[in-house]
Design a protein around this motif. Sequence first.
Motif, PDB file in Angstrom:
ATOM      1  N   LEU A  94       2.493  -2.754  17.732  1.00  0.00           N
ATOM      2  CA  LEU A  94       3.375  -3.240  16.669  1.00  0.00           C
ATOM      3  C   LEU A  94       3.438  -4.764  16.650  1.00  0.00           C
ATOM      4  O   LEU A  94       3.511  -5.373  15.573  1.00  0.00           O
ATOM      5  CB  LEU A  94       4.778  -2.657  16.859  1.00  0.00           C
ATOM      6  N   VAL A  95       3.404  -5.391  17.823  1.00  0.00           N
ATOM      7  CA  VAL A  95       3.386  -6.856  17.878  1.00  0.00           C
ATOM      8  C   VAL A  95       2.111  -7.396  17.229  1.00  0.00           C
ATOM      9  O   VAL A  95       2.144  -8.350  16.437  1.00  0.00           O
ATOM     10  CB  VAL A  95       3.501  -7.335  19.336  1.00  0.00           C
ATOM     11  N   ALA A  96       0.975  -6.792  17.554  1.00  0.00           N
ATOM     12  CA  ALA A  96      -0.287  -7.205  16.946  1.00  0.00           C
ATOM     13  C   ALA A  96      -0.271  -6.986  15.442  1.00  0.00           C
ATOM     14  O   ALA A  96      -0.780  -7.809  14.668  1.00  0.00           O
ATOM     15  CB  ALA A  96      -1.440  -6.435  17.581  1.00  0.00           C
ATOM     16  N   LEU A  97       0.339  -5.892  15.016  1.00  0.00           N
ATOM     17  CA  LEU A  97       0.425  -5.589  13.586  1.00  0.00           C
ATOM     18  C   LEU A  97       1.294  -6.610  12.857  1.00  0.00           C
ATOM     19  O   LEU A  97       0.995  -7.005  11.729  1.00  0.00           O
ATOM     20  CB  LEU A  97       0.989  -4.179  13.397  1.00  0.00           C
ATOM     21  N   ALA A  98       2.383  -7.056  13.512  1.00  0.00           N
ATOM     22  CA  ALA A  98       3.295  -8.021  12.887  1.00  0.00           C
ATOM     23  C   ALA A  98       2.733  -9.444  12.906  1.00  0.00           C
ATOM     24  O   ALA A  98       2.901 -10.199  11.943  1.00  0.00           O
ATOM     25  CB  ALA A  98       4.643  -7.982  13.601  1.00  0.00           C
TER      26      ALA A  98
END
Length: 277
Positions: free
Chosen positions: A48-52
């Motif tokens: 999710l961090v990479a996606l954000a």
Amino acid sequence: NDTDANYPFSDYDAAPCHNNFCPLFERVAPPFLATTCVAAVLATGALLVALAKHPQAWRWPQGRALVAQLALGTALFAALLPALAAGIARGWHLGTGPCRLTHLLWHWSLFAQALLLASASCGTAWARWDPRSRRLAVALWAGALLLATPAALASGVVAGTSCVRRSVDILDPAYLLHLSLSLCLLLLLPAGLLLAALAVPSLRASWAAGAGLTWLFLGLWVPYGAGLIGDFLLQVGLVEHTCGSFQHFDFALGLSEGLGVLHCSLGPLVLLLAWRC
């Protein structure tokens, strides 16, 4: 014991049969589920961090809409593991309603991920988040919830404090429907998509581009689907049932389900690897 391994019997708990699976399961399952839950939380959080942080880097075949929904599915699945681990280690004291709700959510997340991956392998619906893909997302998640309902009806509390997936007779309509739906999603769907990918050049091209990496989920759950078939044939008497055969099928089914549970921690890592590559 070993001398009774091939002793034929009609009652699962009848003497002189001594199945060693349950004591081993009660020792191994809680720490395994707890460890898998922690690993899943860390992996999903990193995804999710990479996606954000890099929203523009997620293009087809790992579109942002697809990745976000897969992360939601794995998060829901992992969130249920602590309750299941505690129920195995200390007994289930929450009653039948929460037990059925747990199995409903467990299968909802599982079936939703299977349908999402199938839809991603058959077109470019998740290349962008538009009205078409939003309608598809609602349909898939609602359909998965409907498909998971028989699992809730077939589950329940037995022996006072055991929340099990099948608390009804093996030939109960609710369980037969749940078994049929599970086999369709965990065995027939992957087989059909594999044959389609081999026959259609455009699908093979999407696999080469990286979409096939997300099929780790389906590969991990195929053995469990096969185990459900073997367990059903044994329970209805179509396979010779002895002390040894019951124990062997119990071990095989338990190991295959443990393999499938690993998808909630390995799946996000594979998606991260696909993005980095």
